[in-house]
Design a protein around this motif. Structure first.
Motif, mmCIF file in Angstrom:
data_model
loop_
_atom_site.group_PDB
_atom_site.id
_atom_site.type_symbol
_atom_site.label_atom_id
_atom_site.label_comp_id
_atom_site.label_asym_id
_atom_site.label_seq_id
_atom_site.Cartn_x
_atom_site.Cartn_y
_atom_site.Cartn_z
ATOM 1 N N TYR A 55 -6.569 4.275 -1.717
ATOM 2 C CA TYR A 55 -5.333 4.716 -1.071
ATOM 3 C C TYR A 55 -4.496 5.509 -2.067
ATOM 4 C CZ TYR A 55 -6.621 1.111 2.255
ATOM 5 O OH TYR A 55 -7.303 0.353 3.167
ATOM 6 N N ARG A 56 -3.838 6.537 -1.591
ATOM 7 C CA ARG A 56 -2.854 7.271 -2.387
ATOM 8 C C ARG A 56 -1.490 6.898 -1.827
ATOM 9 N NH1 ARG A 56 -4.564 12.740 -3.564
ATOM 10 N NH2 ARG A 56 -5.462 11.582 -5.294
ATOM 11 N N VAL A 57 -0.679 6.273 -2.680
ATOM 12 C CA VAL A 57 0.634 5.793 -2.278
ATOM 13 C C VAL A 57 1.693 6.663 -2.946
ATOM 14 C CG1 VAL A 57 2.176 3.805 -2.250
ATOM 15 C CG2 VAL A 57 -0.298 3.450 -2.129
ATOM 16 N N LYS A 58 2.660 7.116 -2.160
ATOM 17 C CA LYS A 58 3.776 7.901 -2.681
ATOM 18 C C LYS A 58 5.066 7.149 -2.388
ATOM 19 C CE LYS A 58 1.485 12.340 -2.063
ATOM 20 N NZ LYS A 58 1.571 13.683 -1.462
ATOM 21 N N LEU A 111 7.069 8.399 -7.462
ATOM 22 C CA LEU A 111 5.871 7.830 -8.066
ATOM 23 C C LEU A 111 4.723 7.971 -7.086
ATOM 24 C CD1 LEU A 111 4.818 6.157 -10.566
ATOM 25 C CD2 LEU A 111 5.036 4.173 -9.075
ATOM 26 N N GLN A 112 3.594 8.415 -7.607
ATOM 27 C CA GLN A 112 2.371 8.510 -6.812
ATOM 28 C C GLN A 112 1.261 7.851 -7.610
ATOM 29 O OE1 GLN A 112 1.108 12.296 -4.921
ATOM 30 N NE2 GLN A 112 -0.713 12.081 -6.187
ATOM 31 N N ALA A 113 0.433 7.058 -6.942
ATOM 32 C CA ALA A 113 -0.701 6.422 -7.600
ATOM 33 C C ALA A 113 -1.789 6.129 -6.579
ATOM 34 C CB ALA A 113 -0.265 5.128 -8.281
ATOM 35 N N ASP A 114 -3.008 6.036 -7.082
ATOM 36 C CA ASP A 114 -4.153 5.671 -6.253
ATOM 37 C C ASP A 114 -4.604 4.267 -6.650
ATOM 38 O OD1 ASP A 114 -4.006 8.340 -5.463
ATOM 39 O OD2 ASP A 114 -5.753 8.954 -6.642
ATOM 40 N N ASN A 115 -4.991 3.482 -5.667
ATOM 41 C CA ASN A 115 -5.608 2.188 -5.943
ATOM 42 C C ASN A 115 -6.502 1.820 -4.763
ATOM 43 O OD1 ASN A 115 -4.064 0.625 -3.965
ATOM 44 N ND2 ASN A 115 -2.331 0.868 -5.352
ATOM 45 N N ASP A 116 -7.236 0.748 -4.910
ATOM 46 C CA ASP A 116 -8.206 0.417 -3.868
ATOM 47 C C ASP A 116 -7.813 -0.767 -2.987
ATOM 48 O OD1 ASP A 116 -8.558 -1.587 -5.728
ATOM 49 O OD2 ASP A 116 -10.706 -1.288 -5.963
ATOM 50 N N SER A 163 4.596 7.711 1.780
ATOM 51 C CA SER A 163 3.337 7.814 2.510
ATOM 52 C C SER A 163 2.262 6.960 1.848
ATOM 53 C CB SER A 163 2.852 9.278 2.575
ATOM 54 O OG SER A 163 2.509 9.750 1.298
ATOM 55 N N VAL A 164 1.290 6.586 2.666
ATOM 56 C CA VAL A 164 0.067 5.938 2.201
ATOM 57 C C VAL A 164 -1.071 6.656 2.910
ATOM 58 C CG1 VAL A 164 -1.298 3.815 2.099
ATOM 59 C CG2 VAL A 164 1.192 3.688 1.924
ATOM 60 N N THR A 165 -1.987 7.221 2.113
ATOM 61 C CA THR A 165 -3.087 7.982 2.666
ATOM 62 C C THR A 165 -4.404 7.360 2.218
ATOM 63 O OG1 THR A 165 -1.739 9.993 2.489
ATOM 64 C CG2 THR A 165 -4.106 10.289 2.787
ATOM 65 N N GLN A 197 -4.530 4.270 -10.553
ATOM 66 C CA GLN A 197 -5.130 5.453 -11.156
ATOM 67 C C GLN A 197 -4.356 6.696 -10.745
ATOM 68 O OE1 GLN A 197 -9.112 5.333 -9.643
ATOM 69 N NE2 GLN A 197 -9.604 3.417 -10.675
ATOM 70 N N ASN A 198 -4.529 7.759 -11.533
ATOM 71 C CA ASN A 198 -3.912 9.058 -11.228
ATOM 72 C C ASN A 198 -2.406 8.919 -11.010
ATOM 73 O OD1 ASN A 198 -6.515 10.267 -11.250
ATOM 74 N ND2 ASN A 198 -6.825 9.544 -9.163
ATOM 75 N N VAL A 199 -1.766 8.144 -11.853
ATOM 76 C CA VAL A 199 -0.329 7.888 -11.709
ATOM 77 C C VAL A 199 0.463 9.127 -12.115
ATOM 78 C CG1 VAL A 199 1.598 6.468 -12.500
ATOM 79 C CG2 VAL A 199 -0.651 5.421 -12.114
#
Length: 91
Positions: free
Chosen positions: A2-5, A47-52, A84-86, A34-36
């Motif tokens: 997920y990419r969370v913003k 803030l944007q980050a990816d996690n599972d 958003s959450v993608t 990840q990818n913070v």
């Protein structure tokens, strides 16, 4: 994955830009995100980050709040919203 913003409003202007580096440093110690990317848009910390695992953004919101409290010494009445959450395809 997920990419969370997230966005945090109410941050005093004179500390917002400086907090970006400190918050980014805090997230280097949280490798499950990840990818913070942390930025200041002149009125909000973003803030944007990816996690599972964070399908609703609540886990990242909690950790963003902790990082803000650790990095911005003077208190303020701000709020964090999930922008958003993608779900990332193929991840």
């Amino acid at each position: 994955m997920y990419r969370v913003k997230l966005a945090c409003s109410g941050v005093p202007e004179h500390v917002g830009a400086a907090a970006v580096c400190d918050i980014a440093e805090e997230f280097k110690h949280r490798p499950w995100h990840q990818n913070v990317q942390c930025s200041w848009d002149g009125s909000r910390l973003l803030l944007q980050a990816d996690n599972d695992y964070d399908s609703d953004g609540s886990a990242l919101t909690d950790e963003f709040s902790d990082a803000i409290a650790a990095c911005i010494v003077e208190g303020f009445n701000g709020s964090i919203t999930v922008e958003s959450v993608t779900a990332l395809a193929g991840a």
